[in-house]
Structure formats: structure tokens, C-alpha cells
Scaffold this active site. Structure first.
Site, PDB file in Angstrom:
ATOM      1  CE  LYS A 196      -4.988   7.390   5.280  1.00 41.98           C
ATOM      2  NZ  LYS A 196      -3.575   7.120   5.638  1.00 41.98           N
ATOM      3  CD  GLU A 228      -3.290  -0.984   1.590  1.00 43.13           C
ATOM      4  OE1 GLU A 228      -3.646   0.174   1.824  1.00 43.13           O
ATOM      5  OE2 GLU A 228      -4.062  -1.956   1.672  1.00 43.13           O
ATOM      6  CG  HIS A 265      -3.189   3.846   1.480  1.00 46.68           C
ATOM      7  ND1 HIS A 265      -3.361   2.997   2.550  1.00 46.68           N
ATOM      8  CD2 HIS A 265      -3.093   5.094   1.983  1.00 46.68           C
ATOM      9  CE1 HIS A 265      -3.365   3.716   3.670  1.00 46.68           C
ATOM     10  NE2 HIS A 265      -3.211   4.977   3.349  1.00 46.68           N
TER      11      HIS A 265
END
Length: 256
Positions: free
Chosen positions: A173, A89, A146
Site C-alpha cells: 500500500k 507517516e 505514506h
């Protein structure tokens, strides 16, 4: 108007209520550099994120835990988020699921950190072990994902955030890379939909790079509860100076 969000309280900071929380990463490879970085950022950050993957002895759990204690002592009450970002990530180290879980659990149990980051797409048993250990110690969990290559479709972004929430993360997130202004709008609209229709806890979302800077500054309008700023060196593409970021966030918050 959106659903009721349960804020996350870490020391004197409330994430998910009022103006967005500013997190500032530190990426020093040695204790000496980290001490200098903490001295520079501590009064400009609501929360300091320690990027553990940059640390020169990241493969020595006892060394990492000792360093976490030193950082917490220097921060004098500013909350500390521990993040071991892996190569999968965009991070600095390749690490197997067992070692990743061992390191993150040790940090959660150290008494030095207030939040831990968990890459939610790692081995499910490892993720669940980390979440359980963190919650047993009263440490908040930031589940993260991510994509440094592209921006997934809106429905996929929402689905990932919902899965993080279902895993029991306290904060969900996601960071994605835009290839067009339409991609930035996709991220913001996904944030809005998640916030209004599904979320019951804080979200942190961002579109990275220069195109995505608007998402770091105006994310609150769409439902993002926090944003990452920098002091000195950015840890991700598109991070904005923390001082300038706070001015912009205050302006938007006063105008709402």
C-alpha cells in the site's frame, strides 16, 4: 494484461479479485466511541480498519489487545485490520521501533485481527519480526508507506512497492499527496506499471486530497485492489463516503 495476482482471503472477503475491497477506518479514542463507530460501519465495509494510534490507552499493550477482541466480537465476521499509524507517516503517536514491533506483534498474535499494517520503512529488524509473527498466525500483512507532502517520481513509487513485496507483505500500500493533476497521473501510472510488470500480490494505491479522489474511485482500472471509504469522519484527506464509493465502484466494475 498484467501478471497473475495471488488474492488475499480474509474470512469471506477476497482482496485482489473482482470489484475493489472497501476498507472503512474507525478512529474512536474510547471503547464506547469505538462501539458506536463499529455499529455504524460494520454493514458498509468489506474490511474495518482500527486505527489503534487514536486509542486512549495505546501505550498499554494488554488494553489494546483486549479492545481488539471486543471489536472482533462486535464485527461478527467482518475482517479487522489493525493499524498503528505513527507520527512519521501522518498518525497520532510517536513510538520507538521496539514498542511499535511489540504492539503490532501482540495484535497479530491476539487471534482477534485478520490483517496488520506495517510501516515498511521502520527499522528492518522490527518490520521482519512483525511479518514473521503475523504469518505464523495466519494474519495477512499490509505493508504501507505514506507521503503527506508530495508525490514521488513514478520510478520511486514503483521501487517502494517492489520493496514491500520483497519483504513478504501480502498487500502493498502507498498513499501520496498530489500538488497537481500531473501528480495524480503519476500515481496511477506507477500503479499500472507495478501491476502489469512486477506485482504478484494485491496493491492498494491512492492519491490523497480532493485532487486525488479519482484514484480512490477508479484505482481498479490501473491495478489497485482496494480503497478506503468513510462513514462519518475521514481518517485521511480525500476519503469518500463508503456508500457513494460502493455505487461508483460497482458502476466501473460492471462497465469493464
Amino acid at each position: 494484461m498484467g501478471r497473475t495476482i495471488t488474492p488475499v482471503r480474509v474470512k469471506d472477503v477476497v482482496i485482489g479479485e473482482g470489484a475493489p475491497t472497501i476498507l472503512v477506518p474507525v478512529t474512536g479514542r474510547t471503547p464506547e466511541v469505538l462501539r458506536e463507530q463499529i455499529a455504524a460501519v460494520a454493514d458498509r465495509a468489506d474490511v474495518v480498519e482500527w486505527r489503534v494510534d487514536f486509542f486512549h490507552t495505546v501505550d498499554d499493550v494488554a488494553s489494546v489487545v483486549a479492545q481488539a477482541g471486543a471489536l472482533a466480537e462486535q464485527l461478527q465476521g467482518t475482517p479487522l485490520l489493525a493499524t498503528c499509524r505513527t507520527a512519521n507517516e501522518g498518525g497520532e503517536i510517536a513510538i520507538d521501533d521496539e514498542a511499535y514491533a511489540e504492539l503490532t506483534v501482540a495484535l497479530a498474535e491476539s487471534g482477534a485481527v485478520d490483517l496488520v499494517d506495517v510501516e515498511y520503512r521502520r527499522d528492518r529488524a522490527a518490520v521482519e519480526r512483525i511479518v514473521a509473527a503475523a504469518h505464523a498466525r495466519g494474519v495477512a500483512v499490509v505493508a504501507s508507506n505514506h507521503d503527506f507532502d508530495a508525490t514521488p517520481p513514478k520510478d520511486e513509487i514503483v521501487a517502494r512497492l517492489r520493496e514491500m513485496q520483497e519483504l513478504g507483505a501480502d498487500i502493498c500500500k502507498i498513499a501520496v499527496m498530489p500538488r497537481s493533476t500531473a501528480d495524480v497521473l503519476t500515481l496511477l501510472d506507477a500503479t499500472r506499471t507495478m501491476h502489469e510488470d512486477h506485482a504478484d500480490r494485491p496493491l492498494i494505491t491512492m492519491s490523497m486530497g480532493g485532487l486525488g479522489v479519482v484514484s480512490r474511485i477508479a484505482g481498479q482500472v490501473f491495478g489497485s485492489a482496494a480503497t478506503f471509504g468513510m462513514v462519518g469522519t475521514a481518517s485521511a484527506p480525500g476519503q469518500v463516503d463508503a456508500g457513494e464509493l460502493r455505487s461508483a465502484l460497482d458502476l466501473i466494475d460492471r462497465s469493464r
